[in-house]
Design an enzyme around this catalytic site. Structure first.
Site, PDB file in Angstrom:
ATOM      1  CG  ASP A   1     -20.428  16.827  -2.443  1.00 23.70           C
ATOM      2  OD1 ASP A   1     -20.099  16.673  -3.635  1.00 23.70           O
ATOM      3  OD2 ASP A   1     -19.889  16.199  -1.511  1.00 23.70           O
TER       4      ASP A   1
ATOM      5  CG  ASP B   1     -11.996  19.720  11.071  1.00 23.06           C
ATOM      6  OD1 ASP B   1     -12.113  18.598  11.618  1.00 23.06           O
ATOM      7  OD2 ASP B   1     -12.790  20.649  11.266  1.00 23.06           O
TER       8      ASP B   1
END
Length: 698
Positions: free
Chosen positions: A272, A425
């Site tokens: 990214d 997460d």
């Protein structure tokens, strides 16, 4: 197994007139109308396309470009059209944001206002404490001091003038009206402090029981022995990264050296990066390993939405993911050992309810400076005690975001990666737990990574780690209450996992030691017990250090630093709980690119010299080689020429002055332990406020 072509292969176009030169096809994946993703599979075609582009820039295709066909130039133009479309889409999105004020923008402004409000509160508190200290010093100078004011109040005949009368009135006012609220708040914080200490003690007892009984997840037999007939499942390895030029090379290298049949695993480098020079370096590294036969692909999103969660979500949407059973995730600074998959994947065999296998982190720079040593204490306790105990007794814990292997079915059934928080997460772990999936933690499987070496990087990391859970709690609470799981699991999630360990801990730590304790110095009628200030915190710090016994000499700095960090954690908790703008912030933690061993850097240098340059000379144009070398030189020279400067943190400095002022006041009351605690804690805030802990930022 390499992914099937989802675009159009063009290697055969470049093979014509090249003496039958062979190469791996490039896949230009147009996965959405805005051409938001580019995936490159193999080195040859990508290098050829770039060579053609360079040739066009240098004169419309003179020299080598004369032999190229119109179809070849068409592909170059298609690539340029893709880039132009991506830039146009980015420009349009930016223009839209200028004319449309989103809720996130409003929340961001509110978050900045809240930050200024907290700083203003601390400054006001400091001003009042300085005024109160001046009054107490004047009273002391005039002989009006009272060590225990509640024991004796002067009679009218003992009052000496209007100043003495005003001081006596102030004493009566604080005893009648200020003491009671402070005592109530202090008792509430002490109760929370005791509850949290009991939770910490229970976790340590659970860890002791695990060690005593030698409880740990085990693999039945040796599935990899010769003749065992073990069927290696298909494994997808993902390495998300963003502008991390210091660590990309070693993380990709470690993943490519995993000991697993090459036809049975695929590596996705999910880049990214917004810096095109870093993109070029990462592409070259991917090309190097692809040429050596490793199944590895490079993916880059032009429209980078959703941070890490959006990156992983985009990667999981590829068509070829359906061919894989498990996915291993490593952040850009993680270096798994070659046997990582052999130590984790077999745990899924015969255990269909197992959704996640989490490995432990190990740190290459834990002894770099005082800041990394203190972080190591915290994280050793987190893995050795919290994660291991929760994994053994509850089969649930928070996914650490990296160094773990997921069953892809568990991810899909739990809703996949969501972009709604910055703790994706923990989000997926909670949703998987609500769906009945079980987790195991492998304390003896360690993956090397880095700790933040500067306070600025650590502070931003901790802000994200403490604001995200509170934001997630707001979103998950209805799902937890309506989930089809047992009541005790719901209670564990709400009361322990979220409230006690994510909300109460930073709240009481900041309130008790940074607000109430200084207040009691200026309102001595409301006194905190010594055991709250000294004995119990030292005992809890001792329990925290047990998993890393070599850190025992740092027990006092650790205690002081944890209280110092309570300001950042409290601020982050408030921003996440009330959905303020700073709870949406995601800043990539600064890495230094340290290797695990001395010979690792030697091996990397040897690989770069012996493998990268000779092979790239065959596959990449001369102009691209020059550009790569220039980038390498800039990367090596940048740290040498960069000047390091200290950053000043106003909140920490203001609290330092507040605590030192309170310490001065405690001398007048002859409170020895209170004085020393406030003095050392104030000095600790001063060091942090002046950025004298850890490595300075560039």
């Amino acid at each position: 197994m390499a992914p099937p072509g989802v675009g159009v292969g063009v290697a055969y176009l470049w093979g014509k007139g090249r003496g039958g030169r062979k190469g791996t096809p490039v896949v230009v994946t147009m996965e959405s109308p805005n051409y938001s993703v580019v995936e490159v599979d193999g080195p040859d075609a990508e290098a050829e396309l770039r060579t053609a582009a360079v040739a066009m820039d240098k004169g419309g295709g003179r020299g080598r470009s004369r032999s190229r066909t119109a179809r070849q130039l068409t592909w170059v133009l298609l690539l340029r059209a893709r880039r132009a479309a991506g830039r146009l889409a980015s420009f349009a999105a930016a223009a839209a944001r200028r004319f449309r004020r989103s809720p996130a923008d409003a929340a961001d402004e509110l978050g900045r206002g809240r930050g200024r409000l907290m700083y203003g509160f601390i400054r006001g508190f400091l001003a009042l404490s300085l005024l109160a200290l001046a009054v107490e010093l004047a009273a002391y100078w005039n002989g009006w001091r009272l060590r225990r004011p509640e024991l004796h109040v002067p009679e009218a005949v003992e009052i000496e003038g209007w100043a003495h009368s005003a001081y006596i009135s102030w004493m009566s006012f604080r005893a009648d009206y200020i003491r009671r609220p402070i005592e109530f708040l202090s008792k509430a914080c002490i109760l929370l402090f005791v509850i949290q200490s009991m939770d910490r003690l229970v976790l340590c007892l659970g860890c002791f029981w695990i060690k005593l009984r030698k409880i740990k997840p085990r693999i039945e037999g040796d599935p990899f022995r010769e003749g065992s007939g073990y069927q290696h499942p298909m494994v997808l390895v993902q390495i998300p990264m963003c502008n991390e030029k210091e660590v990309y090379e070693q993380s990709i290298s470690a993943a490519c050296q995993l000991d697993w049949p090459r036809e049975k695993f695929l590596i996705q480098v999910l880049d990214d990066s917004s810096d095109e020079s870093i993109q070029l370096l990462i592409k070259a590294e991917v090309s190097k390993w692809s040429h050596q036969g490793v199944n590895i692909v490079y993916r880059h999103r032009v429209l980078r939405t959703g941070y890490k969660a959006g990156n992983l979500k985009s990667a999981m949407s590829c068509d070829y993911v359906k061919d894989y059973e498990f996915v291993a995730i490593f952040d850009a600074d993680f270096q798994p050992t070659p046997d990582f998959l052999k130590k984790t994947i077999p745990h899924f065999e015969g255990n269909p309810e197992l959704g996640l296998v989490q490995a432990r982190w190990s740190f290459v720079n834990k002894d770099e400076n005082l800041l990394t040593r203190l972080q190591n204490i915290n994280l050793c306790f987190h893995f050795e005690v919290e994660q291991q105990v929760n994994g053994v007794f509850l089969n649930f814990f928070g996914f650490n975001g990296t160094a773990g292997v997921w069953r892809i079915q568990a991810l899909e059934e739990s809703g996949g990666w969501l972009e709604r928080t910055t703790v994706e997460d923990m989000d997926i772990a909670v949703r998987a737990h609500l769906n009945g999936w079980k987790f195991i933690f492998l304390n003896d499987v360690k993956v090397l990574c880095e700790l933040p070496e500067s306070y600025e990087a650590y502070r931003k990391q901790q802000h994200r780690w403490h604001s995200g859970p509170m934001h997630l709690f707001r979103l998950c609470l209805p799902d937890i209450l309506t989930a089809k799981i047992s009541s005790w699991k719901k209670a564990n999630l709400i009361l322990l996992f979220f409230l006690l360990r994510k909300l109460i801990l930073p709240f009481y730590s900041f309130t008790l030691f940074c607000v109430i304790l200084p207040l009691t110095m200026f309102v001595p009628e409301a006194e905190l017990p010594v055991w709250v200030i000294c004995y119990v915190p030292v005992c809890m710090s001792f329990l925290n250090i047990l998993p890393s016994p070599r850190s025992f000499p740092f027990i006092v700095p650790y205690l002081l630093f944890e209280n110092t960090m309570s300001v950042t954690k409290f601020n982050a908790m408030v921003s996440g709980l009330f959905k303020l703008g700073s709870s949406y912030e995601w800043i990539v933690t600064k890495k230094s690119g340290r290797s695990s061993e001395s010979d690792l850097s030697t091996a990397a240098e040897r690989d770069t010299k012996d493998l990268t340059l000779p092979r790239l000379q065959k596959q990449i144009s001369e102009s691209e080689l020059i550009e790569l070398k220039m980038q390498k030189e800039r990367q090596e020279k940048a740290p040498l020429g960069a000047k390091k400067a200290n950053k000043v943190y106003k909140k920490e400095l203001a609290l330092s002055l507040l605590l030192l002022t309170a310490a001065t006041r405690s001398l007048l009351s002859a409170q020895g332990i209170h004085f020393y605690f406030l003095l050392f804690q104030g000095v600790s805030f001063l060091f942090v406020g002046l950025d004298l802990i850890g490595e300075q930022i560039d």
